[in-house]
Design an enzyme around this catalytic site. Structure first.
Site, PDB file in Angstrom:
ATOM      1  N   LYS A 141       0.828  -1.200   0.000  1.00 18.47           N
ATOM      2  CA  LYS A 141       0.000   0.000   0.000  1.00 18.47           C
ATOM      3  C   LYS A 141       0.863   1.251   0.000  1.00 18.47           C
ATOM      4  O   LYS A 141       2.077   1.177   0.211  1.00 18.47           O
ATOM      5  CB  LYS A 141      -0.974  -0.011   1.166  1.00 18.47           C
ATOM      6  N   LYS A 142       0.208   2.369  -0.233  1.00 15.32           N
ATOM      7  CA  LYS A 142       0.959   3.616  -0.350  1.00 15.32           C
ATOM      8  C   LYS A 142       1.320   4.119   1.035  1.00 15.32           C
ATOM      9  O   LYS A 142       0.455   4.424   1.842  1.00 15.32           O
ATOM     10  CB  LYS A 142       0.092   4.646  -1.077  1.00 15.32           C
ATOM     11  N   ARG A 143       2.595   4.161   1.331  1.00 17.94           N
ATOM     12  CA  ARG A 143       3.005   4.694   2.631  1.00 17.94           C
ATOM     13  C   ARG A 143       3.587   6.093   2.473  1.00 17.94           C
ATOM     14  O   ARG A 143       3.530   6.896   3.374  1.00 17.94           O
ATOM     15  CB  ARG A 143       4.019   3.762   3.294  1.00 17.94           C
ATOM     16  N   ASP A 149       6.010   5.780  -3.079  1.00 16.39           N
ATOM     17  CA  ASP A 149       5.535   4.418  -3.363  1.00 16.39           C
ATOM     18  C   ASP A 149       4.534   4.466  -4.515  1.00 16.39           C
ATOM     19  O   ASP A 149       3.571   5.215  -4.445  1.00 16.39           O
ATOM     20  CB  ASP A 149       4.765   3.837  -2.158  1.00 16.39           C
TER      21      ASP A 149
END
Ligand code: GLU
Length: 490
Positions: A254-256, A260
């Protein structure tokens, strides 16, 4: 067409994630393999978060990856409408049927009451859940409250007696869940919208879906859905839950942070090719029998089998994607690569407006060379920068020192003569020149290559020299060599 009907039902609440696209791809592959029908349904019952813009993005990204659908939003078909927001009355009809048959009930408990119930259950060390307070409220009483202006939810009557619900998963085999872990879950919210678990069953049943292939994160929803299928007397489709996709640290992808990239669009924008992503995504959770990695669409379709999908999670290996993409970039039609690269070069300010034939020919050469150096096409400007500016020595004093070296003049002279005598000018013939020079000149290879590199590029490292010369052309190469020699006299 066979009777197999599959579906891809994204929620247009964001850009399309790698994980969703992998789900879409596996449905597409299975549909194509079995000559089945793939239905695209848009699950937009979350009115606050769903937008038409995200729906358009989803359609665009599917098209970009080459995943055409046979029925649904954008295509039409006999089981429409295919947007859930246009089907509310249908869901309501089935909810009413469950209410009439005593299989669902109105619930008036307030959010505060529900919180209290959860706390109490937690205090007793039990699973926090609804205590079924409204389950036996008489229908007339409930309707009276509605007339008074109360907005209830509708809950499904989950069987109270213990019962094993078996999900016959095509990937995992038999998965058994006991009803005692299930709540009397909400099927209609107080705002008049159905919940996901309810709408998805009505749609999959009415759209005659035969196999539901989706992410493992939905496995816990499947028993609830099976109960609804049973309560309405619908045929239950087969299920396949795809393994999760993890990042390199084995955490859910997932987008952290901004850097990313988890949305398909981000990969498109960075200059990944659709056929590379297609190939890469197909191998996230599935592999060919002989572990072949680079495969055409047709090869993947013909080998793909839902029962060969791994149960364990797949790891998103960016290095592998980069390797694969680089390989596809090098093998793709050069003019196509040029046309995808042009916007990046324009953005970098290296080119603008329409290119003349001459300019295009030159750019094509640059990209022919530079495409060997990149993993994705937005790296082209950085790698090609050298060819879009005037010569500049990284370190002028060192460069002069280099040009004053023994035999350097001889090397430059020989190179110029051989270039002038070339019949065909291309990287291979230029390479031959260097081979001849190594044989003929009484110097070490370093004396051939290093001063020449500094003279032509100003730098100590960079693309192969035969490529550099090919791009600069004979005239500019000569000019730069002469320039270097002039410096030795200062
Ligand atoms: N709209 C749901 C999602 O995007 C669909 C899940 C399903 O395939 O049932 O997660």
């Amino acid at each position: 067409m066979s009777g197999m009907r599959l579906r891809f039902p994204p929620s247009p609440t964001g850009r399309i994630h790698i994980g969703n696209m992998r789900t879409a791809l596996f449905n597409w592959l299975w549909a194509r393999k079995n000559k089945g029908t793939l239905v695209l349904r848009i699950e937009d019952t979350d009115l606050e978060r769903s937008t038409k813009e995200f729906e358009d993005i989803i359609l665009k990204e599917l098209e970009w990856l080459g995943l055409d659908v046979d029925e649904g939003v954008g295509v039409g078909g006999e089981y429409g409408p295919y947007r859930q927001s246009e089907r509310i009355e249908i869901y309501r009809e089935y909810a009413d049927r469950l209410l009439d048959e005593g299989k669902a009930y109105y619930c008036f408990c307030s959010p505060e009451e529900l919180d209290k119930m959860r706390e109490e259950a937690a205090g007793r060390g039990e699973m926090p859940r609804y205590n079924r307070k409204c389950r036996d409220l008489p229908r007339e009483k409930a309707e009276e409250l509605i007339r008074e202006g109360k907005n209830p939810v509708i809950r499904f009557k989950t069987p109270i007696e213990d019962r094993e619900i078996i999900v016959n998963d095509l990937i995992r085999g038999k998965v058994s869940i006991n009803t005692d872990v299930l709540d009397d879950f909400v099927i209609f919210k107080s705002d008049g919208m159905p919940t996901y678990n309810f709408a998805v069953v009505i749609d999959d049943a009415l759209m005659k879906i035969t196999q539901v292939i989706r992410g493992e994160d939905h496995l816990s929803n499947t028993p609830k859905q099976i109960l609804i299928y049973e309560a309405l007397g619908f045929d239950i489709p087969e299920f396949a839950h795809l393994p999760l996709i993890l990042d390199e640290n084995k955490a859910k992808l997932k987008k952290r942070s901004d850097s990313d990239a988890v949305y398909i669009g981000e990969y498109r924008e960075k200059g990944y090719l659709p056929e590379a992503l297609f190939n890469f995504l197909a191998l996230l959770g599935w592999s060919a029998k002989d572990d072949q990695e680079i495969m055409t669409r047709e090869e993947i379709i013909s080998q793909f089998d839902i029962s060969d999908i791994n149960k364990s999670s797949a790891v998103f290996d960016i290095e592998k994607l980069n390797w694969m993409n680089g390989k596809y970039i090098r093998e793709a039609d050069l003019d196509r690569i040029v046309s995808i690269s042009i916007p990046y070069l324009e953005k970098a300010g290296y080119i603008s407006g329409d290119l003349s034939d001459e300019e295009y020919k030159w750019l094509r050469r640059v990209i022919e060379v530079i495409r060997n150096k990149v993993d994705y096409l937005s790296q082209i400007p950085e790698e090609a920068e050298l060819f879009f500016r005037e010569l500049e020595y990284e370190n002028r004093d060192e460069a002069i020192e280099e040009f004053r070296g023994e035999n350097v003049e001889l090397v430059f002279k020989s190179l110029k003569e051989k270039l002038a005598a070339l019949e065909e000018f291309n990287p291979e013939t230029i390479n031959e020149i260097f081979k001849e020079m190594r044989k003929e000149l009484p110097v070490k290879p370093r004396t051939i290559f290093h001063p020449t590199r500094v003279a032509l590029t100003g730098m100590n490292s960079g693309p192969d020299l035969n490529h550099v010369i090919y791009i600069l052309g004979i005239e500019e190469t000569e000019r730069r060599l002469d320039e270097a020699l002039k410096l030795t006299h200062t």
